[in-house]
Design a protein around this motif. Structure first.
Motif, PDB file in Angstrom:
ATOM      1  N   ARG A   3       1.003   7.337   5.594  1.00  0.00           N
ATOM      2  CA  ARG A   3       0.735   7.846   4.260  1.00  0.00           C
ATOM      3  C   ARG A   3       0.074   6.766   3.432  1.00  0.00           C
ATOM      4  O   ARG A   3       0.236   5.573   3.692  1.00  0.00           O
ATOM      5  CB  ARG A   3       2.049   8.254   3.578  1.00  0.00           C
ATOM      6  CG  ARG A   3       2.493   9.658   3.844  1.00  0.00           C
ATOM      7  CD  ARG A   3       3.729   9.968   3.046  1.00  0.00           C
ATOM      8  NE  ARG A   3       3.438  10.188   1.633  1.00  0.00           N
ATOM      9  CZ  ARG A   3       4.375  10.546   0.747  1.00  0.00           C
ATOM     10  NH1 ARG A   3       5.631  10.690   1.123  1.00  0.00           N
ATOM     11  NH2 ARG A   3       4.051  10.747  -0.514  1.00  0.00           N
ATOM     12  N   VAL A   4      -0.648   7.201   2.402  1.00  0.00           N
ATOM     13  CA  VAL A   4      -1.160   6.240   1.423  1.00  0.00           C
ATOM     14  C   VAL A   4      -0.319   6.370   0.172  1.00  0.00           C
ATOM     15  O   VAL A   4       0.214   7.441  -0.134  1.00  0.00           O
ATOM     16  CB  VAL A   4      -2.656   6.486   1.099  1.00  0.00           C
ATOM     17  CG1 VAL A   4      -3.504   6.225   2.326  1.00  0.00           C
ATOM     18  CG2 VAL A   4      -2.877   7.896   0.574  1.00  0.00           C
ATOM     19  N   TRP A   5      -0.174   5.273  -0.542  1.00  0.00           N
ATOM     20  CA  TRP A   5       0.663   5.210  -1.740  1.00  0.00           C
ATOM     21  C   TRP A   5      -0.178   4.678  -2.885  1.00  0.00           C
ATOM     22  O   TRP A   5      -0.973   3.748  -2.706  1.00  0.00           O
ATOM     23  CB  TRP A   5       1.855   4.281  -1.490  1.00  0.00           C
ATOM     24  CG  TRP A   5       2.715   4.734  -0.349  1.00  0.00           C
ATOM     25  CD1 TRP A   5       2.455   4.575   0.985  1.00  0.00           C
ATOM     26  CD2 TRP A   5       3.943   5.438  -0.444  1.00  0.00           C
ATOM     27  NE1 TRP A   5       3.455   5.136   1.725  1.00  0.00           N
ATOM     28  CE2 TRP A   5       4.388   5.673   0.876  1.00  0.00           C
ATOM     29  CE3 TRP A   5       4.724   5.890  -1.508  1.00  0.00           C
ATOM     30  CZ2 TRP A   5       5.568   6.342   1.172  1.00  0.00           C
ATOM     31  CZ3 TRP A   5       5.908   6.552  -1.222  1.00  0.00           C
ATOM     32  CH2 TRP A   5       6.322   6.781   0.097  1.00  0.00           C
ATOM     33  N   THR A   6      -0.006   5.261  -4.058  1.00  0.00           N
ATOM     34  CA  THR A   6      -0.729   4.808  -5.238  1.00  0.00           C
ATOM     35  C   THR A   6       0.284   4.291  -6.250  1.00  0.00           C
ATOM     36  O   THR A   6       1.165   5.033  -6.696  1.00  0.00           O
ATOM     37  CB  THR A   6      -1.560   5.940  -5.860  1.00  0.00           C
ATOM     38  OG1 THR A   6      -2.464   6.452  -4.874  1.00  0.00           O
ATOM     39  CG2 THR A   6      -2.367   5.422  -7.047  1.00  0.00           C
ATOM     40  N   LEU A  19       8.980  -1.059  -8.258  1.00  0.00           N
ATOM     41  CA  LEU A  19       7.614  -0.560  -8.229  1.00  0.00           C
ATOM     42  C   LEU A  19       7.649   0.962  -8.218  1.00  0.00           C
ATOM     43  O   LEU A  19       8.326   1.571  -7.393  1.00  0.00           O
ATOM     44  CB  LEU A  19       6.859  -1.069  -6.987  1.00  0.00           C
ATOM     45  CG  LEU A  19       6.197  -2.440  -7.095  1.00  0.00           C
ATOM     46  CD1 LEU A  19       5.609  -2.832  -5.742  1.00  0.00           C
ATOM     47  CD2 LEU A  19       5.139  -2.477  -8.180  1.00  0.00           C
ATOM     48  N   ALA A  20       6.933   1.582  -9.164  1.00  0.00           N
ATOM     49  CA  ALA A  20       6.858   3.035  -9.237  1.00  0.00           C
ATOM     50  C   ALA A  20       5.586   3.512  -8.551  1.00  0.00           C
ATOM     51  O   ALA A  20       4.550   2.848  -8.607  1.00  0.00           O
ATOM     52  CB  ALA A  20       6.871   3.484 -10.697  1.00  0.00           C
ATOM     53  N   ARG A  25       8.241   8.562  -6.593  1.00  0.00           N
ATOM     54  CA  ARG A  25       9.062   7.650  -5.805  1.00  0.00           C
ATOM     55  C   ARG A  25       9.020   6.243  -6.397  1.00  0.00           C
ATOM     56  O   ARG A  25       8.160   5.916  -7.196  1.00  0.00           O
ATOM     57  CB  ARG A  25       8.574   7.610  -4.354  1.00  0.00           C
ATOM     58  CG  ARG A  25       8.797   8.918  -3.596  1.00  0.00           C
ATOM     59  CD  ARG A  25       8.412   8.754  -2.137  1.00  0.00           C
ATOM     60  NE  ARG A  25       8.576   9.988  -1.383  1.00  0.00           N
ATOM     61  CZ  ARG A  25       9.725  10.395  -0.833  1.00  0.00           C
ATOM     62  NH1 ARG A  25      10.807   9.628  -0.945  1.00  0.00           N
ATOM     63  NH2 ARG A  25       9.793  11.518  -0.156  1.00  0.00           N
ATOM     64  N   SER A  26       9.969   5.427  -5.956  1.00  0.00           N
ATOM     65  CA  SER A  26      10.001   4.051  -6.435  1.00  0.00           C
ATOM     66  C   SER A  26      10.561   3.155  -5.341  1.00  0.00           C
ATOM     67  O   SER A  26      11.247   3.617  -4.418  1.00  0.00           O
ATOM     68  CB  SER A  26      10.854   3.923  -7.705  1.00  0.00           C
ATOM     69  OG  SER A  26      12.198   4.313  -7.451  1.00  0.00           O
ATOM     70  N   ASP A 313       9.624   6.879   3.537  1.00  0.00           N
ATOM     71  CA  ASP A 313      10.344   7.023   2.268  1.00  0.00           C
ATOM     72  C   ASP A 313       9.812   6.048   1.226  1.00  0.00           C
ATOM     73  O   ASP A 313      10.110   6.153   0.052  1.00  0.00           O
ATOM     74  CB  ASP A 313      11.843   6.770   2.495  1.00  0.00           C
ATOM     75  CG  ASP A 313      12.663   7.099   1.249  1.00  0.00           C
ATOM     76  OD1 ASP A 313      12.472   8.211   0.723  1.00  0.00           O
ATOM     77  OD2 ASP A 313      13.450   6.245   0.829  1.00  0.00           O
ATOM     78  N   GLY A 314       9.021   5.059   1.648  1.00  0.00           N
ATOM     79  CA  GLY A 314       8.444   4.089   0.716  1.00  0.00           C
ATOM     80  C   GLY A 314       7.368   3.292   1.411  1.00  0.00           C
ATOM     81  O   GLY A 314       7.319   3.249   2.646  1.00  0.00           O
TER      82      GLY A 314
END
Length: 316
Positions: A3-6, A19-20, A25-26, A313-314
């Protein structure tokens, strides 16, 4: 495929920095946690929008921008802002405070009472004390009176804050000395609005909260300080990697033990990028192997004197 996270920015909770991420999610950031990510290859940093709304054109923004907003969204974001002094009808009560960031670096400011000390943590204040509380316009007027009378600013550059974090006085009383003296001087100043209730001097110290004493990760110097940074990340770039163990955090800055020493990452540089896990990255353990550390993004040297497969999950 990962996954990519922003990233939506660094937040300060009762348990420390978090970190949000876009989507709600955080990631908690305990001392020693390995922060490791790769900017998506071929990615472009896009505007984060304003006031809860996405940028309508997904405009590209420069990698060195701390605001991560295009010109139009930045203008909208500041159009109804207490910080930008473009709002006067906020009914909430406000605190007036004195904050200290290092020798000779004291500022006066205001923050909503309901936010508690969050604003001071976000700014990286080493110590602070409330001065009074009252309606917004009374707090704003008091801020201006004190700036003029005490000769203190309402802003301190982040570069100046970073430059002194590894050389702060070792005692809390020493760190509070400047704001103690200034707080005492305010008692004789004229021009305080009658609607602003004055508050006694009660310093709050954040050195331990920020991990700047070095004890949380066993990297403290004999004087009880986190090691000085050897470099600061100047921007993220597509395909670039950041990996290091968290040894301290202050304001938006993460101090990471990476290759060659401690490197400071301003998390405001992360917003707007699509980020991926990096192989051999976050293990959640204190003191991960030095061989895992990588830093392939542009950095600048301080001036002299100054997951698993599947659904994650993160990010780390």
């Amino acid at each position: 495929m990962d996954r990519v996270w922003t990233c939506s920015g660094l937040r300060w909770s009762a348990d420390g920095p978090v970190l949000a991420w876009k989507g709600g999610r955080s990631s908690a950031l305990p001392w020693g946690k390995r922060v490791a990510f790769e900017v998506a290859e071929g990615g472009v940093r896009t505007c984060v929008g304003a006031r809860g709304h996405a940028c309508p054109v997904r405009a590209a923004v420069p990698g060195r921008s701390r605001g991560a907003r295009c010109e139009q969204c930045a203008r909208l974001d500041r159009a109804h802002s207490v910080a930008a002094d473009t709002i006067a009808d906020d009914p909430r009560p406000y605190h007036v405070y004195l904050a200290w960031f290092g020798p000779g670096m004291t500022k006066v400011g205001i923050t909503a009472v309901e936010r508690g000390p969050a604003r001071l943590l976000e700014q990286g204040a080493i110590c602070f004390s409330w001065l009074g509380t009252g309606p917004l316009m009374a707090a704003r007027r008091t801020e201006e009176v004190l700036r003029a009378a005490l000769g203190v600013p309402d802003r301190i550059p982040y570069a100046a804050k970073r430059a002194v974090r590894s050389a702060l006085p070792s005692g809390a009383a020493e760190r509070a000395a400047e704001i103690r003296e200034l707080h005492g001087r305010t008692g004789a100043l004229p021009g305080w609005p009658e609607s602003l209730e004055r508050m006694p001097f009660a310093p709050v110290d954040h050195v331990g909260v920020f991990g700047l004493d070095g004890r949380a990760f066993g990297l403290g110097t004999p004087g009880g300080r986190v090691p000085g940074a050897v470099a600061e990340v100047s921007e993220l770039v597509a395909g670039g990697v950041v990996s290091g163990a968290l040894v301290a955090a202050a304001g938006p800055d993460l101090h990471l033990a990476a290759v060659g020493g401690v490197v400071v990452l301003d998390t405001r540089l992360m917003t707007g990028w699509e980020l991926r896990p990096v192989a051999g990255g976050a293990d959640g353990e204190r003191g991960g192997g030095v061989g895992e550390d990588r830093l392939t993004v542009p950095v600048r040297r301080p001036a002299p004197g100054s997951g698993a497969a599947g659904v994650q999950d993160g990010l780390f």
